[in-house]
Design a protein around this motif. Sequence first.
Motif, short mmCIF file in Angstrom:
data_model
loop_
_atom_site.label_atom_id
_atom_site.label_comp_id
_atom_site.label_asym_id
_atom_site.label_seq_id
_atom_site.Cartn_x
_atom_site.Cartn_y
_atom_site.Cartn_z
N UNK A 1 0.82 -1.21 0.00
CA UNK A 1 0.00 0.00 0.00
C UNK A 1 0.86 1.26 0.00
N UNK A 2 1.95 1.24 0.77
CA UNK A 2 2.83 2.41 0.82
C UNK A 2 3.47 2.68 -0.54
N UNK A 3 3.90 1.61 -1.21
CA UNK A 3 4.50 1.77 -2.53
C UNK A 3 3.46 2.29 -3.53
N UNK B 1 1.42 4.17 6.89
CA UNK B 1 1.83 5.55 7.14
C UNK B 1 3.29 5.61 7.59
N UNK B 2 3.68 4.68 8.46
CA UNK B 2 5.07 4.64 8.93
C UNK B 2 6.03 4.34 7.78
N UNK B 3 5.68 3.34 6.98
CA UNK B 3 6.54 2.97 5.85
C UNK B 3 6.57 4.08 4.81
N UNK B 4 5.42 4.73 4.59
CA UNK B 4 5.36 5.81 3.62
C UNK B 4 6.28 6.97 4.03
N UNK B 5 6.33 7.25 5.32
CA UNK B 5 7.24 8.29 5.79
C UNK B 5 8.69 7.90 5.52
N UNK B 6 9.00 6.61 5.65
CA UNK B 6 10.35 6.14 5.33
C UNK B 6 10.66 6.25 3.86
N UNK B 7 9.67 5.99 3.03
CA UNK B 7 9.89 6.10 1.58
C UNK B 7 10.22 7.52 1.17
N UNK C 1 17.12 -1.26 -3.36
CA UNK C 1 17.20 0.12 -2.84
C UNK C 1 16.15 0.36 -1.75
N UNK C 2 14.88 0.14 -2.11
CA UNK C 2 13.80 0.50 -1.19
C UNK C 2 13.87 -0.28 0.12
N UNK C 3 13.89 -1.60 0.03
CA UNK C 3 13.85 -2.41 1.24
C UNK C 3 15.10 -2.21 2.11
N UNK C 4 16.31 -2.21 1.55
CA UNK C 4 17.48 -1.94 2.42
C UNK C 4 17.43 -0.56 3.08
N UNK C 5 16.98 0.46 2.35
CA UNK C 5 16.91 1.80 2.92
C UNK C 5 15.80 1.92 3.96
N UNK C 6 14.83 1.04 3.89
CA UNK C 6 13.74 1.04 4.87
C UNK C 6 14.06 0.17 6.09
N UNK C 7 15.30 -0.29 6.20
CA UNK C 7 15.68 -1.21 7.28
C UNK C 7 15.23 -0.76 8.66
N UNK C 8 15.60 0.44 9.12
CA UNK C 8 15.18 0.88 10.46
C UNK C 8 13.66 0.99 10.61
N UNK C 9 13.00 1.46 9.55
CA UNK C 9 11.54 1.59 9.60
C UNK C 9 10.89 0.22 9.68
N UNK C 10 11.34 -0.73 8.87
CA UNK C 10 10.77 -2.06 8.90
C UNK C 10 11.04 -2.75 10.23
N UNK C 11 12.19 -2.48 10.82
CA UNK C 11 12.49 -3.05 12.14
C UNK C 11 11.49 -2.55 13.17
N UNK C 12 11.20 -1.27 13.15
CA UNK C 12 10.21 -0.72 14.08
C UNK C 12 8.84 -1.33 13.84
N UNK C 13 8.43 -1.42 12.57
CA UNK C 13 7.10 -1.93 12.25
C UNK C 13 6.97 -3.40 12.67
#
Length: 295
Positions: free
Chosen positions: A87-89, A171-177, A202-214
């Motif tokens: 959904x975020x993508x 919303x959290x992931x979208x903010x990371x994007x 690119x996307x998933x590695x850069x979202x590492x901290x956000x995905x960890x929180x989620x």
Amino acid sequence: MTLRRYLPHYLMIAPFIILFAMFFLYPILSGLYYSFHAWNGVRPPEFIGLTNYQKIIASRDFATAMRNLLTYVAITVPAGILVALGLALLVDNFTGRWANFFRNAYFMPVVLPAFLAATIWRWIYAPNFGLLNMMLGWFGLPSVNFLNDTGTMLYALVAVDVWVSAGFNMVIILAGLKNIPTELYEAARLDGASKGQQIVHITIPMLGPVLFFVVTYGLISAMQVFDKPWLLTGSSFTTYGGRRNALLFPVMDMMGRAFGGVRFGEAAAYGFILTVAIMVLTAAMFALRGWRGRK
């Protein structure tokens, strides 16, 4: 002299300290105290040591609740993260009014009261006139009692949980994007990378901290699941968990022991067992993240 100097600062934080002690620290310490006692809320507590913990761990309902919980967590957390990421993508491709429209639309289930969300899904799952069974009838398939069939009850709950929680995670992931530099995607496109390759590399590695929180937040929330299965099965303090306890979870069992069985000491011990399990899982998540960061 030092006390007089810092007295205004202590007075400023005093309301927080008082409220923290009254509504957080005191309940924890009193719960720990009662977990070692037999107490029905009327008679004076009777010290029984670790008996409450032994009764809970040896009980059949505890084993059923933990088995249901492990299955539920293993399904709902990955499914919820994948749906939220998708959904975020999707929303990230829109701008202006359309972006706001989809963001608000997908976030709407998050702000719905639990009883209203449960009412909507009980109507969808209704065996005779429910929306889902009407759709099955269009294809000539038989009606399914999703909330009374032990083979479908857990998956029906997972669908509700993903529907409710996906908007928050989105919303959290979208903010990371939004924080990923566009130069990375431009360079990848120049190198001939496809959209899928850009997401994976690119996307998933850069979202590492956000995905960890989620993921961590999702695990903690899933282990405390209570309101959705309670409302979907029409539970009470004496009858809960649905057919054959297919939707029995630890917090439900704890509440039933406390307010249905009037065994508050046993319920307090149950709460601390669940708390320790959550703390261990959270510590393991942070340890795994630290270990991967050192590789």
